[in-house]
Design a protein around this motif. Structure first.
Motif, PDB file in Angstrom:
ATOM      1  N   ASN A   1       0.900  -2.079  22.815  1.00 47.66           N
ATOM      2  CA  ASN A   1      -0.045  -2.998  22.193  1.00 47.66           C
ATOM      3  C   ASN A   1      -1.490  -2.526  22.248  1.00 47.66           C
ATOM      4  OD1 ASN A   1       1.943  -4.902  21.553  1.00 47.66           O
ATOM      5  ND2 ASN A   1       1.859  -5.766  23.624  1.00 47.66           N
ATOM      6  N   ARG A   2      -1.783  -1.515  23.038  1.00 55.23           N
ATOM      7  CA  ARG A   2      -3.169  -1.115  23.218  1.00 55.23           C
ATOM      8  C   ARG A   2      -3.350   0.373  22.943  1.00 55.23           C
ATOM      9  NH1 ARG A   2      -5.327  -1.847  28.615  1.00 55.23           N
ATOM     10  NH2 ARG A   2      -3.306  -1.062  29.292  1.00 55.23           N
ATOM     11  N   TYR A   3      -4.504   0.659  22.346  1.00 53.54           N
ATOM     12  CA  TYR A   3      -4.855   2.055  22.131  1.00 53.54           C
ATOM     13  C   TYR A   3      -6.372   2.168  22.054  1.00 53.54           C
ATOM     14  CZ  TYR A   3      -5.307   0.751  17.163  1.00 53.54           C
ATOM     15  OH  TYR A   3      -5.650   0.153  15.976  1.00 53.54           O
ATOM     16  N   VAL A   4      -6.858   3.393  22.132  1.00 53.81           N
ATOM     17  CA  VAL A   4      -8.284   3.682  22.085  1.00 53.81           C
ATOM     18  C   VAL A   4      -8.553   4.523  20.854  1.00 53.81           C
ATOM     19  CG1 VAL A   4     -10.214   4.850  23.213  1.00 53.81           C
ATOM     20  CG2 VAL A   4      -8.562   3.565  24.587  1.00 53.81           C
ATOM     21  N   ARG A   5      -9.584   4.109  20.103  1.00 52.02           N
ATOM     22  CA  ARG A   5      -9.989   4.869  18.914  1.00 52.02           C
ATOM     23  C   ARG A   5     -11.425   5.332  19.126  1.00 52.02           C
ATOM     24  NH1 ARG A   5      -8.994   3.898  12.586  1.00 52.02           N
ATOM     25  NH2 ARG A   5      -7.081   4.885  13.314  1.00 52.02           N
ATOM     26  N   CYS A   6     -11.658   6.644  18.949  1.00 52.51           N
ATOM     27  CA  CYS A   6     -12.981   7.229  19.163  1.00 52.51           C
ATOM     28  C   CYS A   6     -13.516   7.816  17.861  1.00 52.51           C
ATOM     29  CB  CYS A   6     -12.923   8.321  20.230  1.00 52.51           C
ATOM     30  SG  CYS A   6     -12.431   7.726  21.873  1.00 52.51           S
ATOM     31  N   TYR A   7     -14.792   7.576  17.605  1.00 49.58           N
ATOM     32  CA  TYR A   7     -15.479   8.097  16.420  1.00 49.58           C
ATOM     33  C   TYR A   7     -16.648   8.968  16.881  1.00 49.58           C
ATOM     34  CZ  TYR A   7     -13.092   4.544  13.580  1.00 49.58           C
ATOM     35  OH  TYR A   7     -12.155   3.771  12.946  1.00 49.58           O
ATOM     36  N   THR A   8     -16.784  10.119  16.278  1.00 50.01           N
ATOM     37  CA  THR A   8     -17.939  10.972  16.542  1.00 50.01           C
ATOM     38  C   THR A   8     -19.072  10.597  15.577  1.00 50.01           C
ATOM     39  OG1 THR A   8     -17.172  12.676  14.996  1.00 50.01           O
ATOM     40  CG2 THR A   8     -16.454  12.865  17.290  1.00 50.01           C
ATOM     41  N   GLY A   9     -20.268  11.085  15.913  1.00 58.54           N
ATOM     42  CA  GLY A   9     -21.397  10.918  14.990  1.00 58.54           C
ATOM     43  C   GLY A   9     -22.113   9.584  15.081  1.00 58.54           C
ATOM     44  N   TRP A  10     -21.910   8.830  16.175  1.00 56.50           N
ATOM     45  CA  TRP A  10     -22.572   7.519  16.303  1.00 56.50           C
ATOM     46  C   TRP A  10     -23.969   7.701  16.885  1.00 56.50           C
ATOM     47  CZ3 TRP A  10     -24.726   4.294  19.953  1.00 56.50           C
ATOM     48  CH2 TRP A  10     -24.868   2.942  19.586  1.00 56.50           C
ATOM     49  N   THR A  11     -24.925   6.950  16.379  1.00 54.49           N
ATOM     50  CA  THR A  11     -26.296   6.974  16.904  1.00 54.49           C
ATOM     51  C   THR A  11     -26.750   5.549  17.208  1.00 54.49           C
ATOM     52  OG1 THR A  11     -27.234   6.883  14.671  1.00 54.49           O
ATOM     53  CG2 THR A  11     -26.932   9.068  15.652  1.00 54.49           C
ATOM     54  N   SER A  12     -27.584   5.441  18.231  1.00 53.16           N
ATOM     55  CA  SER A  12     -28.095   4.131  18.624  1.00 53.16           C
ATOM     56  C   SER A  12     -29.168   3.670  17.643  1.00 53.16           C
ATOM     57  CB  SER A  12     -28.686   4.201  20.037  1.00 53.16           C
ATOM     58  OG  SER A  12     -29.416   3.030  20.329  1.00 53.16           O
ATOM     59  N   PRO A  13     -29.248   2.352  17.356  1.00 51.94           N
ATOM     60  CA  PRO A  13     -30.317   1.846  16.481  1.00 51.94           C
ATOM     61  C   PRO A  13     -31.710   2.138  17.022  1.00 51.94           C
ATOM     62  CG  PRO A  13     -28.591   0.193  16.769  1.00 51.94           C
ATOM     63  CD  PRO A  13     -28.298   1.301  17.731  1.00 51.94           C
ATOM     64  N   SER A  14     -31.819   2.362  18.331  1.00 48.85           N
ATOM     65  CA  SER A  14     -33.127   2.633  18.917  1.00 48.85           C
ATOM     66  C   SER A  14     -33.409   4.129  19.058  1.00 48.85           C
ATOM     67  CB  SER A  14     -33.230   1.976  20.303  1.00 48.85           C
ATOM     68  OG  SER A  14     -32.226   2.480  21.175  1.00 48.85           O
ATOM     69  N   ASP A  15     -32.415   4.991  18.769  1.00 46.20           N
ATOM     70  CA  ASP A  15     -32.606   6.437  18.912  1.00 46.20           C
ATOM     71  C   ASP A  15     -31.654   7.160  17.963  1.00 46.20           C
ATOM     72  OD1 ASP A  15     -33.126   9.015  19.642  1.00 46.20           O
ATOM     73  OD2 ASP A  15     -32.226   8.885  21.631  1.00 46.20           O
ATOM     74  N   TYR A  16     -32.169   7.465  16.774  1.00 47.28           N
ATOM     75  CA  TYR A  16     -31.325   8.097  15.753  1.00 47.28           C
ATOM     76  C   TYR A  16     -31.166   9.605  15.964  1.00 47.28           C
ATOM     77  CZ  TYR A  16     -31.652   3.749  13.101  1.00 47.28           C
ATOM     78  OH  TYR A  16     -31.562   2.438  12.704  1.00 47.28           O
ATOM     79  N   ASN A  17     -31.847  10.149  16.955  1.00 47.96           N
ATOM     80  CA  ASN A  17     -31.778  11.597  17.178  1.00 47.96           C
ATOM     81  C   ASN A  17     -30.724  12.000  18.195  1.00 47.96           C
ATOM     82  OD1 ASN A  17     -33.972  12.139  15.411  1.00 47.96           O
ATOM     83  ND2 ASN A  17     -35.415  11.503  17.018  1.00 47.96           N
ATOM     84  N   THR A  18     -30.119  11.021  18.859  1.00 47.84           N
ATOM     85  CA  THR A  18     -29.115  11.332  19.869  1.00 47.84           C
ATOM     86  C   THR A  18     -27.749  10.883  19.388  1.00 47.84           C
ATOM     87  OG1 THR A  18     -30.766  11.018  21.623  1.00 47.84           O
ATOM     88  CG2 THR A  18     -28.438  11.025  22.270  1.00 47.84           C
ATOM     89  N   ASN A  19     -26.821  11.836  19.279  1.00 44.44           N
ATOM     90  CA  ASN A  19     -25.468  11.530  18.814  1.00 44.44           C
ATOM     91  C   ASN A  19     -24.546  11.236  19.989  1.00 44.44           C
ATOM     92  OD1 ASN A  19     -26.140  11.856  16.166  1.00 44.44           O
ATOM     93  ND2 ASN A  19     -25.281  13.913  15.965  1.00 44.44           N
ATOM     94  N   TYR A  20     -23.643  10.300  19.783  1.00 46.59           N
ATOM     95  CA  TYR A  20     -22.622   9.946  20.766  1.00 46.59           C
ATOM     96  C   TYR A  20     -21.263   9.919  20.097  1.00 46.59           C
ATOM     97  CZ  TYR A  20     -26.452   8.176  23.715  1.00 46.59           C
ATOM     98  OH  TYR A  20     -27.589   8.047  24.473  1.00 46.59           O
ATOM     99  N   THR A  21     -20.252  10.017  20.925  1.00 46.99           N
ATOM    100  CA  THR A  21     -18.895   9.659  20.512  1.00 46.99           C
ATOM    101  C   THR A  21     -18.637   8.246  21.024  1.00 46.99           C
ATOM    102  OG1 THR A  21     -18.072  11.940  20.539  1.00 46.99           O
ATOM    103  CG2 THR A  21     -16.448  10.176  20.768  1.00 46.99           C
ATOM    104  N   LYS A  22     -18.291   7.353  20.112  1.00 53.48           N
ATOM    105  CA  LYS A  22     -18.089   5.956  20.466  1.00 53.48           C
ATOM    106  C   LYS A  22     -16.605   5.661  20.503  1.00 53.48           C
ATOM    107  CE  LYS A  22     -19.582   1.249  19.352  1.00 53.48           C
ATOM    108  NZ  LYS A  22     -20.546   0.436  18.577  1.00 53.48           N
ATOM    109  N   CYS A  23     -16.118   5.171  21.666  1.00 53.01           N
ATOM    110  CA  CYS A  23     -14.700   4.866  21.840  1.00 53.01           C
ATOM    111  C   CYS A  23     -14.517   3.357  21.955  1.00 53.01           C
ATOM    112  CB  CYS A  23     -14.143   5.557  23.082  1.00 53.01           C
ATOM    113  SG  CYS A  23     -14.130   7.369  22.941  1.00 53.01           S
ATOM    114  N   LEU A  24     -13.531   2.840  21.239  1.00 47.28           N
ATOM    115  CA  LEU A  24     -13.267   1.411  21.168  1.00 47.28           C
ATOM    116  C   LEU A  24     -11.921   1.090  21.787  1.00 47.28           C
ATOM    117  CD1 LEU A  24     -14.225   1.132  17.404  1.00 47.28           C
ATOM    118  CD2 LEU A  24     -15.707   0.526  19.310  1.00 47.28           C
ATOM    119  N   ARG A  25     -11.864   0.031  22.583  1.00 46.97           N
ATOM    120  CA  ARG A  25     -10.597  -0.430  23.149  1.00 46.97           C
ATOM    121  C   ARG A  25     -10.009  -1.460  22.191  1.00 46.97           C
ATOM    122  NH1 ARG A  25     -10.548  -2.910  29.138  1.00 46.97           N
ATOM    123  NH2 ARG A  25     -11.442  -4.720  28.065  1.00 46.97           N
ATOM    124  N   LEU A  26      -8.896  -1.089  21.556  1.00 48.25           N
ATOM    125  CA  LEU A  26      -8.304  -1.918  20.509  1.00 48.25           C
ATOM    126  C   LEU A  26      -6.956  -2.467  20.946  1.00 48.25           C
ATOM    127  CD1 LEU A  26      -9.047   0.415  17.453  1.00 48.25           C
ATOM    128  CD2 LEU A  26     -10.437  -1.467  18.302  1.00 48.25           C
TER     129      LEU A  26
END
Length: 753
Positions: free
Chosen positions: A385-410
């Protein structure tokens, strides 16, 4: 030729002083002429009659002043014009004659306000007459007692109305004895100075009375509110639940909604979303080719339209369609476009009797903080029933110059209430290798971030590289308290919409948009005029601020499918406007965020963000809420509950001519006229208790001319010294005034009382 006239030596006048005993007030000997009638009784009766008549007229001044105070304190509303006989001056704001009618009312207002200026001036002059009598009465009281009144004060009742009088040195030096005067008690001098101060204050009051009465007598154009009527008590929002109910959407039954067959919303809301797509493309092309500006598109609900409201907190607030439907019913009745046989006549007179009116209603609104990105997707299955989905290329609204990989618990939802949905966009473009483009809609209760420099001590980077490693503890990865504040608010209760890229060979490539959702209870307002608000556009205000510790709402992904009018796991018709435009701009947006784009296609890339925002706004605007009837007698706690179960009110704000005390000048005006009332009452009390009868200027001058100089001015030079000479005023047996000078003497010191 000799003159027929012979000069005659002039007779030298007798310039020696002839003292007259003014204390002898007996009538002149019989047979001698007297300047006054020997029988003064008819004249005295006339004087007494005029004395009491003037007191009565003075008291009448309070009448209009009390009326003005009542009008202003009660905030009396006149209507669409300053002149509304019997409260009827229809502005015809909802008709085609509104502009012509407004011109007529404006011309009428100028005439009325001009006439009221004369009324204010009349009240001012009336008060000056009263103040003149008050000063005269007090001056006569001083003149009848002790050593009398200084010459400088004898005509103070005639001079005080001129504001320059308070700068006259004689007003402040006359109480002091002159050098020929006999000693006098200090208390007497202090009383004379108090008279001078009172005269100066009354001078200021008399000069302020004109502006004060004008402020109170002239109505002003004001925004006034009708009584706030309790309408509903908010219980809960349905945003976290699957859409359901037989009356939620027109054309949809509860059975269809529970089966997740949301294509039933197509008849009403399909064209609505397509219209938003067309507006977004239109404004983008206008901005691109005509150097225009990007203008937000509107959507319709019943008889009203609305926009998405952006705020300074990077939030976009979406009006609630359930509120708009209720408001639309009131709007139509106010405009005279709807008649309910079963309901009493709607009280629209107050709206027609105003220059402009706003219907207002409190209700819920959902706000989102959203951003769109491009990257690759990676899934990690934790269990069934559970999995993790990760997206690359995410940036914070307060810092568009720093990229993160954002992982979601679904996958935290149950089978009956899943927190993920998906559908497809049919691709009808020629020469396209893909026939369908997948769209996934997900909800994650927690999200975590990492990049090459940090994973915030969560262990996420290790789990991402070795998901099956014994060192990877997925249960401890999503500890959002480890995140800095600017990332923490975007890591709880996160919604994600993930788009595949048409024609992209990389099957993991995605354009994805995440959002967090908050709730507020703004005031919805609509201008009822067909002239100033032809599109019946609803605005929202009082949105408030979202606190830093506010927790975003749980959002069921199925609301997004209902907005698109598509069944779960089915394809949306490729001929729809929204589908064609998304298929076109998705690859452009993906390339733009990866640095591979033509600057001429910049607006095309922006179009995707606008299209997604409208789709998101459509979904959240459709969310219903639950409410109950308000309590008959709400407690203080219920009235002050603004965040959980607020009581909603309905009311109207009207632009009308009205009285009121909203400004500082009006409050100053009230102070001045209240002091004026005190002066009128003081004049009445003084006149009744002392019986002082005011003499005309001619009578005063006649008494002065009759007086013979007894040497009281000997040795005194300059008006400053002459003004200090004092006279007592007495009356003889026939009621005539006599001036008695003070006794001659040499001033040496001031006797202490």
């Amino acid at each position: 030729m000799d003159s027929v006239y012979e000069p005659v030596p002039a007779k030298r006048p007798d310039t020696s002083y002839q003292p007259v005993n003014n204390n002898d007030l007996s009538p002149p000997p019989s047979g001698k002429e007297t300047p006054y009638p020997t029988n003064p009784r008819p004249h005295r009766r006339s004087r007494i009659f005029l004395h009491w008549l003037w007191h009565f007229l003075s008291l009448l001044w309070i009448g209009p002043i009390v009326v003005l105070l009542y009008l202003n304190f009660s905030k009396h509303v006149i209507g669409a014009s300053a002149w509304c006989p019997r409260g009827n001056c229809d502005a015809q704001a909802t008709t085609g004659n509104a502009i012509q009618r407004a011109y007529e009312l404006d011309r009428q207002d100028h005439d009325v306000n001009g006439a009221l200026q004369f009324v204010a001036k009349a009240l001012e002059v009336w008060f000056v007459f009263i103040a003149t009598s008050l000063i005269y009465d007090i001056a006569i009281l001083f003149a009848k007692k002790g050593r009398g009144l200084p010459v400088g004060y004898l005509l103070s009742h005639l001079e005080f109305a001129d504001i320059r009088y308070i700068f006259n040195p004689l007003l402040w030096t006359s109480p002091m004895p002159h050098r020929n005067s006999t000693p006098e008690k200090r208390a007497r001098i202090i009383k004379l100075y108090l008279f001078a101060i009172f005269t100066a204050l009354l001078t200021i009051l008399a000069n302020l009375m004109g502006p004060a009465t004008a402020v109170l007598v002239l109505p002003t154009l004001q925004w006034v509110q009708t009584p706030h009527m309790m309408n509903q008590t908010f219980n809960d929002t349905a945003v976290m639940y699957q859409p359901s109910g037989d009356h939620l959407f027109s054309g949809c039954s509860n059975v269809q909604l529970l089966a997740r067959n949301y294509s039933c919303t197509q008849e009403v809301y399909g064209p609505s979303l397509d219209d938003w797509a067309a507006q977004s493309i239109s404004t983008s092309r206008q901005a691109k080719t005509l150097n225009g500006n990007l203008i937000g598109g509107s959507s319709q609900e019943a008889a009203l339209t609305f926009l998405l409201n952006a705020t300074t907190q990077d939030l976009v607030w979406i009006p609630n369609r359930q509120v708009l439907r209720s408001m639309s019913h009131e709007y139509l009745k106010t405009a005279g476009l709807l008649t309910d046989i079963d309901e009493p006549e709607y009280p629209d007179k107050i709206y027609n009797n105003s220059l402009q009116s706003f219907l207002q209603r409190q209700g819920p609104s959902l706000g989102v903080q959203s951003g769109c990105y491009a990257g690759n997707v990676t899934d990690f299955t934790l269990d069934n029933n559970r999995y993790v989905r990760c997206y690359t290329g995410w940036t914070s609204p307060s810092d568009y110059n720093t990229n993160y990989t954002k992982c979601l618990r679904l996958g935290v939802g149950s089978d009956d209430n899943p927190y993920n949905s998906q559908f497809y966009l049919e691709n009808t473009a020629k020469n396209s290798p893909d026939t369908e483009t997948g769209v996934g809609v997900y909800f994650a209760d927690k999200a975590m971030y990492f990049n090459k420099t940090t994973d915030f001590n969560s262990g996420l980077e290790n789990c991402f590289s070795n998901p099956t490693s014994a060192k990877c503890d997925w249960s401890r990865v999503f500890r959002t308290e480890l995140l800095p504040e600017d990332l923490r608010n975007t890591s709880i209760n996160v919604g994600v919409v993930s788009y595949q890229i048409p024609g992209e060979k990389n099957t993991d490539a995605r354009v994805y948009c995440d959002h967090v959702t908050y709730q507020s209870f703004p005031t919805y307002s609509v201008d009822t005029s067909h002239v100033t608000n032809r599109q019946a556009l609803v605005l929202m205000d009082n949105l408030g601020e979202i606190s830093k510790d506010a927790v975003p709402l749980v959002v069921n992904p199925d609301w997004f499918l209902a907005a698109w009018s598509v069944d779960v796991d089915t394809a949306l018709d490729g001929n729809r406007q929204i589908v064609k435009e998304l298929i076109r701009v998705l690859p452009i947006f993906y390339e733009a965020l990866n640095g591979n784009y033509d600057e001429t296609l910049l607006y095309d890339a922006v179009e995707f963000s606008i299209l997604h925002l409208y789709a998101l706004g459509q979904s959240l605007s459709m969310v219903n809420y639950y409410a109950t009837d308000p309590p008959d007698h709400p407690t203080v706690e219920q009235l002050n509950d603004k965040d959980h179960h607020p009581i909603f009110h309905t009311y109207a704000t009207l632009h009308v001519w009205a009285y009121g005390l909203s400004g500082r000048t009006s409050k100053l005006g009230v102070t001045v006229v209240v002091l004026g009332i005190a002066c009128v009452l003081a004049r009445l009390v003084l006149g009744v208790s002392t019986g002082v009868q005011e003499r005309s200027t001619v009578e005063v001058l006649a008494s002065m001319f009759e007086h013979r100089h007894q040497g009281e001015f000997e040795g005194l030079e300059g008006e400053g010294c002459l003004a200090k000479v004092r006279y007592r005023i007495v009356e003889d047996g026939e009621g005539r005034q006599k001036f008695l000078p003070e006794k001659k003497g040499r001033w040496s010191h001031i006797m202490h009382s």
